[in-house]
Design an enzyme around this catalytic site. Sequence first.
Site, PDB file in Angstrom:
ATOM      1  N   ASP A   7       0.880  -1.168   0.000  1.00  0.00           N
ATOM      2  CA  ASP A   7       0.000   0.000   0.000  1.00  0.00           C
ATOM      3  C   ASP A   7       0.918   1.219   0.000  1.00  0.00           C
ATOM      4  O   ASP A   7       1.437   1.608   1.044  1.00  0.00           O
ATOM      5  CB  ASP A   7      -0.900  -0.007   1.234  1.00  0.00           C
ATOM      6  CG  ASP A   7      -1.806   1.214   1.300  1.00  0.00           C
ATOM      7  OD1 ASP A   7      -2.261   1.674   0.237  1.00  0.00           O
ATOM      8  OD2 ASP A   7      -2.039   1.710   2.421  1.00  0.00           O
ATOM      9  N   GLU A  66      -1.265  -1.226  -4.953  1.00  0.00           N
ATOM     10  CA  GLU A  66      -2.446  -0.421  -5.260  1.00  0.00           C
ATOM     11  C   GLU A  66      -2.140   0.593  -6.355  1.00  0.00           C
ATOM     12  O   GLU A  66      -1.084   1.223  -6.362  1.00  0.00           O
ATOM     13  CB  GLU A  66      -2.918   0.307  -3.999  1.00  0.00           C
ATOM     14  CG  GLU A  66      -4.243   1.004  -4.173  1.00  0.00           C
ATOM     15  CD  GLU A  66      -4.802   1.537  -2.867  1.00  0.00           C
ATOM     16  OE1 GLU A  66      -5.692   2.395  -2.944  1.00  0.00           O
ATOM     17  OE2 GLU A  66      -4.369   1.106  -1.781  1.00  0.00           O
ATOM     18  N   ASP A 138      -2.634   0.965   7.121  1.00  0.00           N
ATOM     19  CA  ASP A 138      -1.717   0.762   5.996  1.00  0.00           C
ATOM     20  C   ASP A 138      -1.369  -0.716   5.829  1.00  0.00           C
ATOM     21  O   ASP A 138      -1.348  -1.242   4.714  1.00  0.00           O
ATOM     22  CB  ASP A 138      -0.442   1.595   6.181  1.00  0.00           C
ATOM     23  CG  ASP A 138      -0.730   3.086   6.196  1.00  0.00           C
ATOM     24  OD1 ASP A 138      -1.273   3.585   5.191  1.00  0.00           O
ATOM     25  OD2 ASP A 138      -0.426   3.743   7.208  1.00  0.00           O
TER      26      ASP A 138
END
Length: 180
Positions: A7, A66, A138
């Site tokens: 992430d 991502e 996160d």
Amino acid sequence: MRILGIDPGLRVTGFGVIDVSGHQLAYVASGVIKTPTADLPTRLGTIYDGVSTLIREHTPDQAAIEKVFVNVNPQSTLLLGQARGAAICGLVSGGLPVAEYTALQLKQAVVGYGRATKEQMQEMVARLLSLSGRPGTDAADALGMAICHAHGGNTLNTLGGIAPALAKKGLRVRRGRLVG
């Protein structure tokens, strides 16, 4: 198969490592790479080095990260894209194939609802990986990214990927919420 989920973020980059065998998901590690308050090249170097270290320590087979979304602030979007690029460079230089998923795909795949909250993501990740508590946001997103990739990035509920794992725990997803 071992998957490293990322992430990306300029200040904090989340990571999550899981092992996958069929529909079985097993937690390996998670956490964050924090960058120092420094110039941009130093921060990007910290992300690259951190990802490289994770690859050496956990020897993943594949990675998932991502995709960048367009933010209201173009400067923030640009900085996030650079952080993401540093992470991707670390993954690729470590010899890993890299898959990319949007936040919508991630939430749809893990929670069954594309507009799931951070708390719903944390709860579902904790339950799917049998964690004793919720991971930080996160780390939860990074673990979710790995879970999403483990099931091909598709909607796990309709493919039956997530249903067996939830059924074993006496749970199911209904309208984006866990019920059981």
